[in-house]
Design a protein around this motif. Structure first.
Motif, PDB file in Angstrom:
ATOM      1  N   ALA A 278       3.220  -8.494  -7.683  1.00 24.71           N
ATOM      2  CA  ALA A 278       3.334  -7.065  -7.360  1.00 24.71           C
ATOM      3  C   ALA A 278       2.927  -6.810  -5.917  1.00 24.71           C
ATOM      4  O   ALA A 278       3.537  -5.983  -5.219  1.00 24.71           O
ATOM      5  CB  ALA A 278       2.460  -6.247  -8.317  1.00 24.71           C
ATOM      6  N   ASN A 279       1.914  -7.542  -5.440  1.00 20.67           N
ATOM      7  CA  ASN A 279       1.498  -7.389  -4.044  1.00 20.67           C
ATOM      8  C   ASN A 279       2.580  -7.859  -3.085  1.00 20.67           C
ATOM      9  O   ASN A 279       2.721  -7.310  -1.987  1.00 20.67           O
ATOM     10  CB  ASN A 279       0.206  -8.168  -3.787  1.00 20.67           C
ATOM     11  CG  ASN A 279      -1.027  -7.423  -4.270  1.00 20.67           C
ATOM     12  OD1 ASN A 279      -0.985  -6.213  -4.486  1.00 20.67           O
ATOM     13  ND2 ASN A 279      -2.130  -8.130  -4.444  1.00 20.67           N
ATOM     14  N   ALA A 280       3.327  -8.886  -3.493  1.00 19.34           N
ATOM     15  CA  ALA A 280       4.419  -9.370  -2.643  1.00 19.34           C
ATOM     16  C   ALA A 280       5.492  -8.298  -2.494  1.00 19.34           C
ATOM     17  O   ALA A 280       6.016  -8.068  -1.397  1.00 19.34           O
ATOM     18  CB  ALA A 280       5.013 -10.652  -3.226  1.00 19.34           C
ATOM     19  N   LYS A 281       5.821  -7.634  -3.580  1.00 20.46           N
ATOM     20  CA  LYS A 281       6.824  -6.569  -3.513  1.00 20.46           C
ATOM     21  C   LYS A 281       6.302  -5.382  -2.697  1.00 20.46           C
ATOM     22  O   LYS A 281       7.057  -4.735  -1.967  1.00 20.46           O
ATOM     23  CB  LYS A 281       7.208  -6.120  -4.922  1.00 20.46           C
ATOM     24  CG  LYS A 281       7.958  -7.206  -5.699  1.00 20.46           C
ATOM     25  CD  LYS A 281       8.418  -6.716  -7.059  1.00 20.46           C
ATOM     26  CE  LYS A 281       9.192  -7.821  -7.789  1.00 20.46           C
ATOM     27  NZ  LYS A 281       9.683  -7.371  -9.104  1.00 20.46           N
ATOM     28  N   LEU A 282       4.999  -5.119  -2.808  1.00 23.02           N
ATOM     29  CA  LEU A 282       4.391  -4.069  -2.000  1.00 23.02           C
ATOM     30  C   LEU A 282       4.538  -4.397  -0.513  1.00 23.02           C
ATOM     31  O   LEU A 282       4.898  -3.543   0.303  1.00 23.02           O
ATOM     32  CB  LEU A 282       2.917  -3.905  -2.377  1.00 23.02           C
ATOM     33  CG  LEU A 282       2.101  -2.817  -1.679  1.00 23.02           C
ATOM     34  CD1 LEU A 282       0.985  -2.331  -2.597  1.00 23.02           C
ATOM     35  CD2 LEU A 282       1.484  -3.313  -0.360  1.00 23.02           C
ATOM     36  N   PHE A 283       4.263  -5.662  -0.163  1.00 23.55           N
ATOM     37  CA  PHE A 283       4.373  -6.079   1.240  1.00 23.55           C
ATOM     38  C   PHE A 283       5.823  -6.009   1.719  1.00 23.55           C
ATOM     39  O   PHE A 283       6.093  -5.578   2.851  1.00 23.55           O
ATOM     40  CB  PHE A 283       3.832  -7.492   1.415  1.00 23.55           C
ATOM     41  CG  PHE A 283       3.936  -8.000   2.833  1.00 23.55           C
ATOM     42  CD1 PHE A 283       3.002  -7.624   3.784  1.00 23.55           C
ATOM     43  CD2 PHE A 283       4.972  -8.844   3.211  1.00 23.55           C
ATOM     44  CE1 PHE A 283       3.100  -8.070   5.098  1.00 23.55           C
ATOM     45  CE2 PHE A 283       5.082  -9.294   4.520  1.00 23.55           C
ATOM     46  CZ  PHE A 283       4.139  -8.912   5.465  1.00 23.55           C
ATOM     47  N   ALA A 284       6.761  -6.428   0.864  1.00 20.30           N
ATOM     48  CA  ALA A 284       8.174  -6.384   1.238  1.00 20.30           C
ATOM     49  C   ALA A 284       8.611  -4.954   1.528  1.00 20.30           C
ATOM     50  O   ALA A 284       9.295  -4.682   2.527  1.00 20.30           O
ATOM     51  CB  ALA A 284       9.030  -6.996   0.129  1.00 20.30           C
ATOM     52  N   ASP A 285       8.207  -4.013   0.670  1.00 21.68           N
ATOM     53  CA  ASP A 285       8.566  -2.610   0.879  1.00 21.68           C
ATOM     54  C   ASP A 285       7.939  -2.076   2.162  1.00 21.68           C
ATOM     55  O   ASP A 285       8.564  -1.307   2.908  1.00 21.68           O
ATOM     56  CB  ASP A 285       8.125  -1.763  -0.317  1.00 21.68           C
ATOM     57  CG  ASP A 285       8.934  -2.049  -1.573  1.00 21.68           C
ATOM     58  OD1 ASP A 285      10.084  -2.517  -1.435  1.00 21.68           O
ATOM     59  OD2 ASP A 285       8.425  -1.816  -2.678  1.00 21.68           O
ATOM     60  N   TRP A 286       6.685  -2.485   2.411  1.00 17.47           N
ATOM     61  CA  TRP A 286       6.013  -2.046   3.639  1.00 17.47           C
ATOM     62  C   TRP A 286       6.720  -2.602   4.877  1.00 17.47           C
ATOM     63  O   TRP A 286       6.960  -1.877   5.843  1.00 17.47           O
ATOM     64  CB  TRP A 286       4.561  -2.518   3.622  1.00 17.47           C
ATOM     65  CG  TRP A 286       3.816  -2.188   4.887  1.00 17.47           C
ATOM     66  CD1 TRP A 286       3.140  -1.046   5.184  1.00 17.47           C
ATOM     67  CD2 TRP A 286       3.721  -3.024   6.051  1.00 17.47           C
ATOM     68  NE1 TRP A 286       2.625  -1.106   6.451  1.00 17.47           N
ATOM     69  CE2 TRP A 286       2.960  -2.322   7.018  1.00 17.47           C
ATOM     70  CE3 TRP A 286       4.187  -4.299   6.373  1.00 17.47           C
ATOM     71  CZ2 TRP A 286       2.668  -2.839   8.271  1.00 17.47           C
ATOM     72  CZ3 TRP A 286       3.900  -4.825   7.622  1.00 17.47           C
ATOM     73  CH2 TRP A 286       3.149  -4.102   8.557  1.00 17.47           C
ATOM     74  N   LEU A 287       7.081  -3.884   4.833  1.00 14.07           N
ATOM     75  CA  LEU A 287       7.666  -4.540   6.004  1.00 14.07           C
ATOM     76  C   LEU A 287       9.002  -3.912   6.392  1.00 14.07           C
ATOM     77  O   LEU A 287       9.248  -3.638   7.571  1.00 14.07           O
ATOM     78  CB  LEU A 287       7.852  -6.032   5.728  1.00 14.07           C
ATOM     79  CG  LEU A 287       8.311  -6.873   6.921  1.00 14.07           C
ATOM     80  CD1 LEU A 287       7.271  -6.855   8.031  1.00 14.07           C
ATOM     81  CD2 LEU A 287       8.587  -8.314   6.464  1.00 14.07           C
ATOM     82  N   VAL A 288       9.871  -3.676   5.400  1.00 15.94           N
ATOM     83  CA  VAL A 288      11.197  -3.127   5.735  1.00 15.94           C
ATOM     84  C   VAL A 288      11.102  -1.667   6.162  1.00 15.94           C
ATOM     85  O   VAL A 288      12.070  -1.119   6.699  1.00 15.94           O
ATOM     86  CB  VAL A 288      12.180  -3.283   4.563  1.00 15.94           C
ATOM     87  CG1 VAL A 288      12.362  -4.755   4.203  1.00 15.94           C
ATOM     88  CG2 VAL A 288      11.725  -2.484   3.340  1.00 15.94           C
ATOM     89  N   GLY A 289       9.943  -1.059   5.950  1.00 20.19           N
ATOM     90  CA  GLY A 289       9.747   0.298   6.436  1.00 20.19           C
ATOM     91  C   GLY A 289       9.272   0.380   7.872  1.00 20.19           C
ATOM     92  O   GLY A 289       9.168   1.464   8.439  1.00 20.19           O
ATOM     93  N   GLN A 290       9.004  -0.798   8.481  1.00 20.75           N
ATOM     94  CA  GLN A 290       8.516  -0.818   9.861  1.00 20.75           C
ATOM     95  C   GLN A 290       9.681  -0.700  10.845  1.00 20.75           C
ATOM     96  O   GLN A 290      10.733  -1.307  10.656  1.00 20.75           O
ATOM     97  CB  GLN A 290       7.770  -2.137  10.132  1.00 20.75           C
ATOM     98  CG  GLN A 290       6.555  -2.343   9.250  1.00 20.75           C
ATOM     99  CD  GLN A 290       5.569  -1.197   9.366  1.00 20.75           C
ATOM    100  OE1 GLN A 290       5.007  -0.960  10.422  1.00 20.75           O
ATOM    101  NE2 GLN A 290       5.365  -0.489   8.267  1.00 20.75           N
TER     102      GLN A 290
END
Length: 297
Positions: A278-290
């Motif tokens: 779940a943390n990996a998906k959280l990071f993925a969503d955060w990264l593509v929002g940059q």
């Protein structure tokens, strides 16, 4: 007691796989830390057991026979599956952390500069970054790619699609009197050839501008960061994704050689592997929002 699997010694099979992958007994012996004679002996024993010749021996090289090629493909599939399973088991010791793979260029230009920002808002999530320039990313939660995300069966997040510019040093531009796009057909060009990502190359870029393939000298490198460094050192012109190389442009280390630009045929995207937490998906969503053009990271 009968063995449940009908195959020869695993040691002999591993020795054969290394020799077949390198097409060299000598290089296989270096990888396995044994002598070339030991490799030759183990493969000969395997050929006797199978009743088939696996290699055609030349004076200074070896080639796979039809039987050898069939066995090699089968072994590679099996070893890759085992390797991926082992990597998944190893990664499960801490499901709160996130492991992400990228090429040297993507890691250095896109990922690493943004990690500090992520940790400011998520200080308890550990990030493990792996550089994978050669083959496919395995045993990780996430990986960054340039290409068609529809070609993977995993879940993906498209990050950005960029303009591709013709870049070089100001000294290179002056030395070759580059003023218009037609000038690029005669100057040295830097090509990036990588097994990890199908970088858009000069013939595609020039074709998008209705220009013929380049006729000047070419320099071929297998690492995009080295390609950029070669361009900084005035060796040739290089293609650059505008947001990805924004720091090179703002600092003046590279300049846009001609005003024409190509819309990137592929996006940069994040692949979410099957075992991702779940943390990996959280990071993925955060990264593509940059914002890719935000250099203040």
């Amino acid at each position: 007691m009968t063995r449940p699997y009908d195959f020869p010694s695993l040691t002999d099979l591993a020795c054969f796989e290394a020799a077949a992958r390198h097409l060299s007994f000598k290089r296989a012996s270096s990888e396995l830390n044994v002598t070339p004679a030991a490799v030759s002996h183990r493969i000969k024993a395997l050929e006797i057991e199978l009743g088939r010749q696996l290699f055609t021996r030349q004076y200074r090289s070896v080639e796979l026979t039809e039987s050898g090629a069939l066995l090699f493909v089968s072994l590679q599939r099996g070893f890759e599956s085992i390797s991926e399973t082992v990597a998944k088991i190893r990664s499960r010791h801490d499901r709160t952390g996130v492991s992400i793979a990228a090429t040297t260029a993507m890691g250095g230009l896109l990922l690493t500069p943004r990690l500090a920002t992520f940790w400011k808002s998520h200080p308890t999530i550990a990030i493990s970054q792996f550089i994978q320039d050669g083959g496919p990313a395995q045993g990780v939660d996430l990986s960054i790619h340039y290409g068609d995300p529809d070609l993977t069966s995993d879940e993906t997040r498209v990050w950005f699609r960029d303009r591709i510019l013709a870049l070089g040093s100001s000294q290179f531009a002056e030395a070759h009197s580059i003023q218009r796009i037609s000038d690029l057909s005669r100057v040295p060009l830097i090509h990036t050839i990588s097994g990890a990502n199908a970088w858009t190359d000069w013939p595609e870029w020039l074709a998008a501008m209705d220009r013929p393939p380049p006729k000047g000298p070419g320099f071929y490198l297998n690492n995009y960061l080295i390609s950029l460094k070669a361009a900084e050192d005035h060796i040739g012109a290089v293609l650059g994704w505008e947001g990805m190389v924004s720091e090179h442009l703002s600092s003046g280390r590279l300049v846009q050689l001609v005003p024409e630009a190509m819309e990137s045929p592929y996006p940069f995207y994040v692949r979410i592997h099957g075992q991702a937490s779940a943390n990996a998906k959280l990071f993925a969503d955060w990264l593509v929002g940059q914002d890719i053009r935000d250099t203040a990271v």
